[in-house]
Design an enzyme around this catalytic site. Sequence first.
Site, mmCIF file in Angstrom:
data_model
loop_
_atom_site.group_PDB
_atom_site.id
_atom_site.type_symbol
_atom_site.label_atom_id
_atom_site.label_comp_id
_atom_site.label_asym_id
_atom_site.label_seq_id
_atom_site.Cartn_x
_atom_site.Cartn_y
_atom_site.Cartn_z
ATOM 1 N N GLY A 234 0.833 -1.196 0.000
ATOM 2 C CA GLY A 234 0.000 0.000 0.000
ATOM 3 C C GLY A 234 0.867 1.244 0.000
ATOM 4 O O GLY A 234 2.050 1.202 -0.337
ATOM 5 N N CYS A 235 0.290 2.345 0.403
ATOM 6 C CA CYS A 235 0.981 3.636 0.421
ATOM 7 C C CYS A 235 2.304 3.530 1.174
ATOM 8 O O CYS A 235 2.355 3.058 2.297
ATOM 9 C CB CYS A 235 0.080 4.675 1.072
ATOM 10 S SG CYS A 235 0.839 6.283 1.272
#
Length: 163
Positions: A12-13
């Site tokens: 993810g981020c």
Amino acid sequence: MESYKKAYIAGGCFWGMEDLFRVQPGVTDTEVGYIGGENEKPTYRNHPGHAEGIELTYDPAKTSFREILDYFYRVHDPSTMNRQRNDRGLSYRSAIFIQDEEERKVAEEVIQLVNDSKRWSGKVVTTLESFSKFWPAEPEHQDYLLRNPNGYTCHFERFGTFL
């Protein structure tokens, strides 16, 4: 420093992943960037196929690749394909970028432990991809949550150890 190792993961981020890993025992350095994609010199605005990844430098006398992966599976949802909460797309996939057969073996063992635990609602969809090149992200993305303490993150510790 010569005895230190590097690990390459994406979940993810990259801001949230970096923020949590930077304080883990044995992790000596973190850098966010792009990995596993189509173009050279990717940027935040142009990184087709690349994951938002993190390069971890660690001291194997203080932590192991297995322990790094254990923590990785505790701070992001590996059962969602190309997504972490509101972040969607290939950039936000769960991936381990494998450097050798020993890492592959450890990754497969940890994935089995995570699946057997049934802590996540589905099976692990983390891809095991061959490491090619890690491209550091722009300076404004490095240490982002240190500089912006109220910035966006979808990462947090969800469970205790799987080991």
